[in-house]
Design a protein around this motif. Structure first.
Motif, PDB file in Angstrom:
ATOM      1  N   GLN A  65      -9.613  -8.165  42.867  1.00  0.00           N
ATOM      2  CA  GLN A  65      -8.976  -7.734  44.120  1.00  0.00           C
ATOM      3  C   GLN A  65      -8.783  -9.020  45.149  1.00  0.00           C
ATOM      4  OE1 GLN A  65      -8.653  -4.437  44.223  1.00  0.00           O
ATOM      5  NE2 GLN A  65      -7.689  -4.362  46.407  1.00  0.00           N
ATOM      6  N   LEU A  66      -7.518  -9.156  45.061  1.00  0.00           N
ATOM      7  CA  LEU A  66      -6.923 -10.689  45.875  1.00  0.00           C
ATOM      8  C   LEU A  66      -6.948 -10.231  47.250  1.00  0.00           C
ATOM      9  CD1 LEU A  66      -4.078 -11.229  43.661  1.00  0.00           C
ATOM     10  CD2 LEU A  66      -6.064 -12.302  43.342  1.00  0.00           C
ATOM     11  N   HIS A  67      -6.932  -9.237  47.820  1.00  0.00           N
ATOM     12  CA  HIS A  67      -6.662  -8.731  49.042  1.00  0.00           C
ATOM     13  C   HIS A  67      -7.516  -7.234  49.203  1.00  0.00           C
ATOM     14  CE1 HIS A  67      -4.646  -6.950  53.084  1.00  0.00           C
ATOM     15  NE2 HIS A  67      -4.707  -8.272  53.414  1.00  0.00           N
ATOM     16  N   PRO A  68      -7.974  -6.722  50.480  1.00  0.00           N
ATOM     17  CA  PRO A  68      -8.462  -5.375  50.516  1.00  0.00           C
ATOM     18  C   PRO A  68      -7.311  -4.338  50.032  1.00  0.00           C
ATOM     19  CG  PRO A  68      -9.112  -6.567  52.219  1.00  0.00           C
ATOM     20  CD  PRO A  68      -8.089  -7.680  51.636  1.00  0.00           C
ATOM     21  N   ASN A  69      -6.130  -4.526  50.118  1.00  0.00           N
ATOM     22  CA  ASN A  69      -5.171  -3.727  49.756  1.00  0.00           C
ATOM     23  C   ASN A  69      -4.127  -4.188  48.480  1.00  0.00           C
ATOM     24  OD1 ASN A  69      -4.967  -3.721  53.185  1.00  0.00           O
ATOM     25  ND2 ASN A  69      -5.249  -1.808  52.267  1.00  0.00           N
ATOM     26  N   PHE A  70      -4.526  -5.095  47.867  1.00  0.00           N
ATOM     27  CA  PHE A  70      -3.740  -5.406  46.706  1.00  0.00           C
ATOM     28  C   PHE A  70      -4.712  -6.225  45.743  1.00  0.00           C
ATOM     29  CE2 PHE A  70      -0.851  -8.475  44.454  1.00  0.00           C
ATOM     30  CZ  PHE A  70      -0.227  -7.531  43.732  1.00  0.00           C
ATOM     31  N   GLY A  71      -4.234  -6.128  44.485  1.00  0.00           N
ATOM     32  CA  GLY A  71      -4.877  -6.552  43.247  1.00  0.00           C
ATOM     33  C   GLY A  71      -4.114  -6.670  42.166  1.00  0.00           C
ATOM     34  N   VAL A  72      -4.642  -7.468  40.998  1.00  0.00           N
ATOM     35  CA  VAL A  72      -4.104  -7.362  39.665  1.00  0.00           C
ATOM     36  C   VAL A  72      -5.023  -7.088  38.666  1.00  0.00           C
ATOM     37  CG1 VAL A  72      -2.450  -9.029  40.337  1.00  0.00           C
ATOM     38  CG2 VAL A  72      -4.543  -9.752  39.444  1.00  0.00           C
ATOM     39  N   ARG A 129      -1.652  -3.826  41.579  1.00  0.00           N
ATOM     40  CA  ARG A 129      -2.231  -2.543  42.121  1.00  0.00           C
ATOM     41  C   ARG A 129      -2.383  -2.615  43.798  1.00  0.00           C
ATOM     42  NH1 ARG A 129      -8.827  -1.272  41.724  1.00  0.00           N
ATOM     43  NH2 ARG A 129      -8.627   0.828  42.419  1.00  0.00           N
ATOM     44  N   ALA A 130      -2.073  -1.549  44.266  1.00  0.00           N
ATOM     45  CA  ALA A 130      -1.894  -1.350  45.664  1.00  0.00           C
ATOM     46  C   ALA A 130      -3.046  -0.445  45.945  1.00  0.00           C
ATOM     47  CB  ALA A 130      -0.657  -0.910  46.128  1.00  0.00           C
ATOM     48  N   THR A 131      -4.065  -0.408  46.842  1.00  0.00           N
ATOM     49  CA  THR A 131      -5.224   0.372  47.305  1.00  0.00           C
ATOM     50  C   THR A 131      -5.121   0.469  48.712  1.00  0.00           C
ATOM     51  OG1 THR A 131      -6.415  -0.822  45.586  1.00  0.00           O
ATOM     52  CG2 THR A 131      -7.591   0.348  47.168  1.00  0.00           C
ATOM     53  N   LEU A 132      -5.518   1.717  49.011  1.00  0.00           N
ATOM     54  CA  LEU A 132      -5.562   2.549  50.248  1.00  0.00           C
ATOM     55  C   LEU A 132      -6.921   3.302  50.391  1.00  0.00           C
ATOM     56  CD1 LEU A 132      -4.357   3.341  52.950  1.00  0.00           C
ATOM     57  CD2 LEU A 132      -3.269   5.312  51.921  1.00  0.00           C
ATOM     58  N   PRO A 133      -7.662   2.324  51.255  1.00  0.00           N
ATOM     59  CA  PRO A 133      -9.198   3.040  51.467  1.00  0.00           C
ATOM     60  C   PRO A 133      -9.050   4.189  52.472  1.00  0.00           C
ATOM     61  CG  PRO A 133      -9.281   0.589  51.952  1.00  0.00           C
ATOM     62  CD  PRO A 133      -7.673   0.964  51.647  1.00  0.00           C
ATOM     63  N   LEU A 134      -9.671   5.346  51.834  1.00  0.00           N
ATOM     64  CA  LEU A 134      -9.570   6.517  52.641  1.00  0.00           C
ATOM     65  C   LEU A 134     -11.146   6.534  53.597  1.00  0.00           C
ATOM     66  CD1 LEU A 134      -7.808   9.100  50.633  1.00  0.00           C
ATOM     67  CD2 LEU A 134      -6.872   7.525  52.171  1.00  0.00           C
ATOM     68  N   SER A 135     -12.051   5.943  53.035  1.00  0.00           N
ATOM     69  CA  SER A 135     -13.350   5.941  53.948  1.00  0.00           C
ATOM     70  C   SER A 135     -14.148   4.704  53.208  1.00  0.00           C
ATOM     71  CB  SER A 135     -14.042   7.424  53.551  1.00  0.00           C
ATOM     72  OG  SER A 135     -14.603   7.325  52.207  1.00  0.00           O
ATOM     73  N   ASP A 136     -15.465   4.562  53.687  1.00  0.00           N
ATOM     74  CA  ASP A 136     -16.253   3.709  53.228  1.00  0.00           C
ATOM     75  C   ASP A 136     -16.538   3.616  51.807  1.00  0.00           C
ATOM     76  OD1 ASP A 136     -16.389   2.572  56.003  1.00  0.00           O
ATOM     77  OD2 ASP A 136     -18.308   3.625  56.274  1.00  0.00           O
ATOM     78  N   ARG A 137     -16.454   4.689  51.282  1.00  0.00           N
ATOM     79  CA  ARG A 137     -16.698   4.890  49.871  1.00  0.00           C
ATOM     80  C   ARG A 137     -15.667   5.312  48.819  1.00  0.00           C
ATOM     81  NH1 ARG A 137     -22.195   5.824  48.172  1.00  0.00           N
ATOM     82  NH2 ARG A 137     -23.658   5.793  49.672  1.00  0.00           N
ATOM     83  N   ALA A 158      -1.488   6.096  38.989  1.00  0.00           N
ATOM     84  CA  ALA A 158      -2.452   6.420  40.129  1.00  0.00           C
ATOM     85  C   ALA A 158      -4.064   6.605  40.078  1.00  0.00           C
ATOM     86  CB  ALA A 158      -1.951   7.329  41.210  1.00  0.00           C
ATOM     87  N   SER A 159      -4.838   6.195  40.921  1.00  0.00           N
ATOM     88  CA  SER A 159      -6.390   6.459  40.596  1.00  0.00           C
ATOM     89  C   SER A 159      -7.074   6.842  41.937  1.00  0.00           C
ATOM     90  CB  SER A 159      -6.907   5.164  40.057  1.00  0.00           C
ATOM     91  OG  SER A 159      -6.879   4.119  40.858  1.00  0.00           O
ATOM     92  N   ALA A 160      -8.302   7.249  41.651  1.00  0.00           N
ATOM     93  CA  ALA A 160      -9.043   7.476  42.882  1.00  0.00           C
ATOM     94  C   ALA A 160     -10.462   6.864  42.465  1.00  0.00           C
ATOM     95  CB  ALA A 160      -9.226   9.039  42.869  1.00  0.00           C
ATOM     96  N   THR A 161     -10.842   6.084  43.397  1.00  0.00           N
ATOM     97  CA  THR A 161     -12.154   5.461  43.057  1.00  0.00           C
ATOM     98  C   THR A 161     -13.426   5.959  44.287  1.00  0.00           C
ATOM     99  OG1 THR A 161     -11.149   3.649  42.328  1.00  0.00           O
ATOM    100  CG2 THR A 161     -13.380   3.269  42.972  1.00  0.00           C
ATOM    101  N   TYR A 162     -14.517   6.175  43.701  1.00  0.00           N
ATOM    102  CA  TYR A 162     -15.648   6.457  44.539  1.00  0.00           C
ATOM    103  C   TYR A 162     -16.812   5.629  44.420  1.00  0.00           C
ATOM    104  CZ  TYR A 162     -19.337   9.013  47.016  1.00  0.00           C
ATOM    105  OH  TYR A 162     -20.411   9.296  47.788  1.00  0.00           O
ATOM    106  N   ASP A 163     -17.070   4.935  45.439  1.00  0.00           N
ATOM    107  CA  ASP A 163     -18.233   3.688  45.374  1.00  0.00           C
ATOM    108  C   ASP A 163     -19.647   4.350  45.297  1.00  0.00           C
ATOM    109  OD1 ASP A 163     -16.571   1.600  45.540  1.00  0.00           O
ATOM    110  OD2 ASP A 163     -16.543   1.709  47.643  1.00  0.00           O
ATOM    111  N   LEU A 164     -20.230   4.213  44.172  1.00  0.00           N
ATOM    112  CA  LEU A 164     -21.787   4.812  43.896  1.00  0.00           C
ATOM    113  C   LEU A 164     -22.728   3.868  44.633  1.00  0.00           C
ATOM    114  CD1 LEU A 164     -21.236   5.679  40.350  1.00  0.00           C
ATOM    115  CD2 LEU A 164     -20.899   7.227  42.261  1.00  0.00           C
ATOM    116  N   THR A 178     -14.953  -7.067  50.102  1.00  0.00           N
ATOM    117  CA  THR A 178     -13.625  -6.378  49.922  1.00  0.00           C
ATOM    118  C   THR A 178     -12.858  -7.082  48.760  1.00  0.00           C
ATOM    119  OG1 THR A 178     -12.602  -7.199  51.772  1.00  0.00           O
ATOM    120  CG2 THR A 178     -13.587  -5.085  52.068  1.00  0.00           C
ATOM    121  N   THR A 179     -13.013  -8.183  48.282  1.00  0.00           N
ATOM    122  CA  THR A 179     -12.346  -9.062  47.545  1.00  0.00           C
ATOM    123  C   THR A 179     -13.129  -9.254  46.398  1.00  0.00           C
ATOM    124  OG1 THR A 179     -12.509 -10.989  48.686  1.00  0.00           O
ATOM    125  CG2 THR A 179     -10.480  -9.668  49.191  1.00  0.00           C
ATOM    126  N   GLY A 180     -12.349  -9.774  45.283  1.00  0.00           N
ATOM    127  CA  GLY A 180     -13.320 -10.647  44.132  1.00  0.00           C
ATOM    128  C   GLY A 180     -13.005  -9.702  42.685  1.00  0.00           C
TER     129      GLY A 180
END
Length: 217
Positions: free
Chosen positions: A71-78, A131-139, A178-184, A37-39
């Motif tokens: 991604q420094l933290h699951p909910n925050f990055g630069v 960047r602040a991130t909010l996971p809505l599901s696994d993907r 704002a953005s939306a991301t889907y893990d393939l 979840t980071t990196g």
């Protein structure tokens, strides 16, 4: 951004997303979400910019975009990204002679309207964001970002009187979006972005679609 161009962009976005999702289905059948979840992450893709020049002109420009982030933290990055224009946007210029100190129709005053066709080019646009991130599901996740951007924008107008006006140059200002991301897969994602740029002499909106590669640590 014109309605037709917006529809074309959204159709292209949907078609691209569908193609990539279908092509990655086989490799992603056993994937239930990211293990890391980071990196760092890197991405590249397409952006459509709608520029609104303060001195007149509203033009759409296509660009390619490259991005790098951590991604420094699951909910925050630069992250930082750079966009480079691949075509010029056409617009109808409408300004004043006094703004350019130009007597276009040679009537010895500067009170007349300046008008004519113009082209707007984007040499580059570079932004730096938190960047602040909010996971809505696994993907799937949504995010918001804010930062500062620098751009080189050049506009050329040919007036009714046959004079050529060149304006623009370096500009900078705050940016947010704002953005939306889907893990393939575990390491690959599809990300759609909207960003608003508040520059000194022009404002811009952008819509982008990027393929992202993640390198978890």
């Amino acid at each position: 951004m014109s309605l037709n161009k917006s529809k074309l962009f959204l159709s292209t976005l949907a078609l691209g997303a569908s193609s990539i999702v279908l092509s990655s289905t086989a490799s992603a059948q056993n994937y239930n979400g990211p293990e890391e979840t980071t990196g760092p992450y890197f991405s590249g893709g397409y952006n459509n910019f709608d520029f609104d020049e303060e001195l007149g002109g509203d033009a759409n420009v296509s660009a390619i975009t490259a991005r790098a982030g951590w991604q420094l933290h699951p909910n925050f990055g630069v992250e930082t990204d750079a966009s480079f224009g691949i075509d010029d946007g056409e617009f109808d210029f409408d300004g004043d002679e006094d703004d350019f100190d130009l007597d276009d129709n040679e009537d010895s005053d500067f009170d007349d309207v300046l008008s004519g066709p113009g082209d707007l080019g984007l040499d580059y646009l570079i932004g730096f964001y938190g960047r602040a991130t909010l996971p809505l599901s696994d993907r799937f996740d949504v995010s918001a970002r804010a930062g500062y951007a620098f751009a080189e924008i050049d506009s050329t107008v040919t007036t009714i009187g046959g004079n050529e006006l060149v304006f623009g140059g370096s500009d900078d200002g705050f940016a947010m979006g704002a953005s939306a991301t889907y893990d393939l897969t575990e390491s690959m994602a599809l990300r759609a972005d909207y960003t608003h740029y508040e520059f000194d002499t022009s404002n811009a909106e952008s819509l982008g679609l990027n393929l992202e590669f993640k390198f978890g640590v």
